[in-house]
Design a protein around this motif. Structure first.
Motif, PDB file in Angstrom:
ATOM      1  N   ARG A   2       0.539  -0.840  -0.100  1.00  0.00           N
ATOM      2  CA  ARG A   2      -0.005  -0.213   0.379  1.00  0.00           C
ATOM      3  C   ARG A   2       0.522   1.303   0.092  1.00  0.00           C
ATOM      4  O   ARG A   2       0.179   2.251  -0.184  1.00  0.00           O
ATOM      5  CB  ARG A   2      -1.148   0.059   1.484  1.00  0.00           C
ATOM      6  CG  ARG A   2      -2.064  -1.159   1.275  1.00  0.00           C
ATOM      7  CD  ARG A   2      -2.148  -1.570   2.037  1.00  0.00           C
ATOM      8  NE  ARG A   2      -3.508  -0.740   2.810  1.00  0.00           N
ATOM      9  CZ  ARG A   2      -4.521  -0.035   3.960  1.00  0.00           C
ATOM     10  NH1 ARG A   2      -3.803  -1.321   4.938  1.00  0.00           N
ATOM     11  NH2 ARG A   2      -5.216   0.216   4.328  1.00  0.00           N
ATOM     12  N   LYS A   6       7.366   4.741  -1.213  1.00  0.00           N
ATOM     13  CA  LYS A   6       6.189   6.295  -0.333  1.00  0.00           C
ATOM     14  C   LYS A   6       8.133   6.441   0.114  1.00  0.00           C
ATOM     15  O   LYS A   6       8.315   5.275   1.322  1.00  0.00           O
ATOM     16  CB  LYS A   6       5.982   5.969   0.259  1.00  0.00           C
ATOM     17  CG  LYS A   6       4.235   5.985  -0.963  1.00  0.00           C
ATOM     18  CD  LYS A   6       3.692   7.439  -1.585  1.00  0.00           C
ATOM     19  CE  LYS A   6       2.906   6.928  -2.188  1.00  0.00           C
ATOM     20  NZ  LYS A   6       2.622   8.240  -3.012  1.00  0.00           N
ATOM     21  N   ASP A  84       7.648  11.355   1.080  1.00  0.00           N
ATOM     22  CA  ASP A  84       6.295  11.774   0.750  1.00  0.00           C
ATOM     23  C   ASP A  84       5.592  11.883   1.581  1.00  0.00           C
ATOM     24  O   ASP A  84       3.833  12.273   1.469  1.00  0.00           O
ATOM     25  CB  ASP A  84       6.012   9.761  -0.153  1.00  0.00           C
ATOM     26  CG  ASP A  84       6.826  10.186  -1.490  1.00  0.00           C
ATOM     27  OD1 ASP A  84       6.728  10.523  -2.199  1.00  0.00           O
ATOM     28  OD2 ASP A  84       7.986   9.130  -1.236  1.00  0.00           O
ATOM     29  N   SER A 227      -2.520   5.987   2.938  1.00  0.00           N
ATOM     30  CA  SER A 227      -1.955   5.150   1.329  1.00  0.00           C
ATOM     31  C   SER A 227      -2.909   6.337   0.578  1.00  0.00           C
ATOM     32  O   SER A 227      -3.889   6.782   0.692  1.00  0.00           O
ATOM     33  CB  SER A 227      -2.248   3.727   1.860  1.00  0.00           C
ATOM     34  OG  SER A 227      -4.261   3.933   2.532  1.00  0.00           O
ATOM     35  N   ASP A 228      -3.567   5.385  -0.888  1.00  0.00           N
ATOM     36  CA  ASP A 228      -3.749   6.486  -1.849  1.00  0.00           C
ATOM     37  C   ASP A 228      -4.968   5.885  -1.029  1.00  0.00           C
ATOM     38  O   ASP A 228      -6.267   6.327  -1.826  1.00  0.00           O
ATOM     39  CB  ASP A 228      -3.601   6.230  -2.766  1.00  0.00           C
ATOM     40  CG  ASP A 228      -2.468   7.449  -3.476  1.00  0.00           C
ATOM     41  OD1 ASP A 228      -1.971   7.432  -3.169  1.00  0.00           O
ATOM     42  OD2 ASP A 228      -1.437   6.387  -4.286  1.00  0.00           O
ATOM     43  N   GLU A 229      -6.202   4.879  -0.527  1.00  0.00           N
ATOM     44  CA  GLU A 229      -6.872   4.562  -0.759  1.00  0.00           C
ATOM     45  C   GLU A 229      -8.150   6.084   0.598  1.00  0.00           C
ATOM     46  O   GLU A 229      -8.714   5.873   0.484  1.00  0.00           O
ATOM     47  CB  GLU A 229      -7.370   3.297   1.204  1.00  0.00           C
ATOM     48  CG  GLU A 229      -6.583   2.266  -0.057  1.00  0.00           C
ATOM     49  CD  GLU A 229      -6.379   1.022   0.930  1.00  0.00           C
ATOM     50  OE1 GLU A 229      -6.614   1.502   2.567  1.00  0.00           O
ATOM     51  OE2 GLU A 229      -4.960   0.114   0.745  1.00  0.00           O
ATOM     52  N   ARG A 231      -7.147   9.050  -0.933  1.00  0.00           N
ATOM     53  CA  ARG A 231      -7.013  10.660  -1.794  1.00  0.00           C
ATOM     54  C   ARG A 231      -7.531  11.347  -1.037  1.00  0.00           C
ATOM     55  O   ARG A 231      -7.414  12.511  -1.684  1.00  0.00           O
ATOM     56  CB  ARG A 231      -6.405   9.891  -2.454  1.00  0.00           C
ATOM     57  CG  ARG A 231      -7.635   9.548  -3.112  1.00  0.00           C
ATOM     58  CD  ARG A 231      -8.218   9.241  -5.238  1.00  0.00           C
ATOM     59  NE  ARG A 231      -7.549   9.735  -5.116  1.00  0.00           N
ATOM     60  CZ  ARG A 231      -9.432  10.613  -6.623  1.00  0.00           C
ATOM     61  NH1 ARG A 231     -10.303  10.272  -5.947  1.00  0.00           N
ATOM     62  NH2 ARG A 231      -8.973  11.772  -7.362  1.00  0.00           N
TER      63      ARG A 231
END
Ligand code: NAP
Length: 246
Positions: A2, A6, A84, A227-229, A231
């Motif tokens: 995930r 990064k 990041d 995480s990008d979950e 976003r």
């Protein structure tokens, strides 16, 4: 994975919630900087992580010192090329009731929990703006939502952290930077181990789930928010507290 590739800085990453967050992020593919005051804790955590194949370095840094914080960001960029994710996890308590709290107790907690978060957040935000993206996660507390007996200084800082989280989310969103806080309930770490047993039992009883939390409960929240979950999530204060009603 995930957090594949990064680059994440975890302040106070040598022990407690920070240590478990660093290890959780590494398992999901992140490159980690364990930043802490305590060199021995850093060495232990970094060597345990290296044994599992993690890409990790340690950095001795006092988050209250702007020069050391700037060096931390530079060291991270030199080692891994970018920043990041920052988890502003370093924090301290120095408890006393209002009528007995010394100026020193007030100043020290403000310095680490507020100025430290400001220093690291601002320094990282400059790099994230250049990158046009990043995630800043701040350690708040249930005490920053409800207040707590004997914690005037700590409550003020955690309330302040929530204020910075919301303000930064408004200012930095246009650069693709998300900013959120987690407000943990009572979590079993070296910070809470020094509390009397009866206080911990009381907090357990006060939670809807009748449980105290573990560092993993909080690390999993940071993982989701990093995480990008997540976003589309910014400016939030996520309570992870077993349903505490104070
Ligand atoms: P912890 O076990 O005491 O770990 C905190 C780490 O931060 C320690 O390694 C400490 O180093 C480091 N640190 C302290 N001052 C620093 C500074 N000036 N610069 C860099 N590092 C510094 O704490 P924790 O329980 O894991 O808590 C982590 C965060 O979650 C804190 O912000 C805390 O307020 C928040 N939180 C915790 C709970 C809980 O129940 N545990 C609940 C709500 C919120 P030293 O060992 O050298 O002091």
């Amino acid at each position: 994975m995930r957090l594949q590739n990064k680059v994440a800085i975890i302040t106070g990453g040598g022990r407690g919630i920070g240590e478990v967050t660093a290890k959780t992020f590494a398992k999901e593919g992140a490159k980690i900087v364990v930043a802490d005051l305590n060199e021995a804790d850093i060495e232990k955590t970094v060597s345990e992580m290296k044994e599992t194949g993690a890409d990790v370095i340690g950095a001795v840094v006092n988050v209250t010192d702007r020069k050391q914080v700037d060096d931390l960001i530079k060291q991270t960029v030199d080692a891994f090329g970018r920043v990041d994710i920052v988890v502003n996890n370093a924090g301290i308590t120095m408890d006393a009731q209002l009528l007995k709290m010394s100026e020193d107790q007030w100043d020290k907690v403000i310095d680490v929990n507020l100025k430290g978060v400001f220093n690291v957040g601002q320094a990282a935000a400059h790099v994230m703006k250049e990158q046009q993206g990043g995630v800043i996660l701040n350690a708040s507390s249930v005490v920053g939502v409800y207040g707590n007996f004997g914690q005037t200084n700590y409550a003020a800082t955690k309330w302040g952290v929530n204020g910075m989280t919301k303000t930064w989310s408004k200012e930095l969103g246009r650069f693709g930077i998300r900013v959120n806080s987690i407000a943990p309930g009572f979590i079993l770490t070296p910070m809470t181990e020094k509390m009397p047993e009866k206080v911990l039992d009381y907090m357990k009883e006060k939670s809807s789930l009748k449980l105290l939390g573990t560092p993993e409960d909080i690390a999993n929240g940071y993982l989701f928010l990093a995480s990008d979950e997540a976003r589309f999530i910014t400016g939030e204060i996520l309570s992870i507290d077993g349903g505490v009603v104070l």
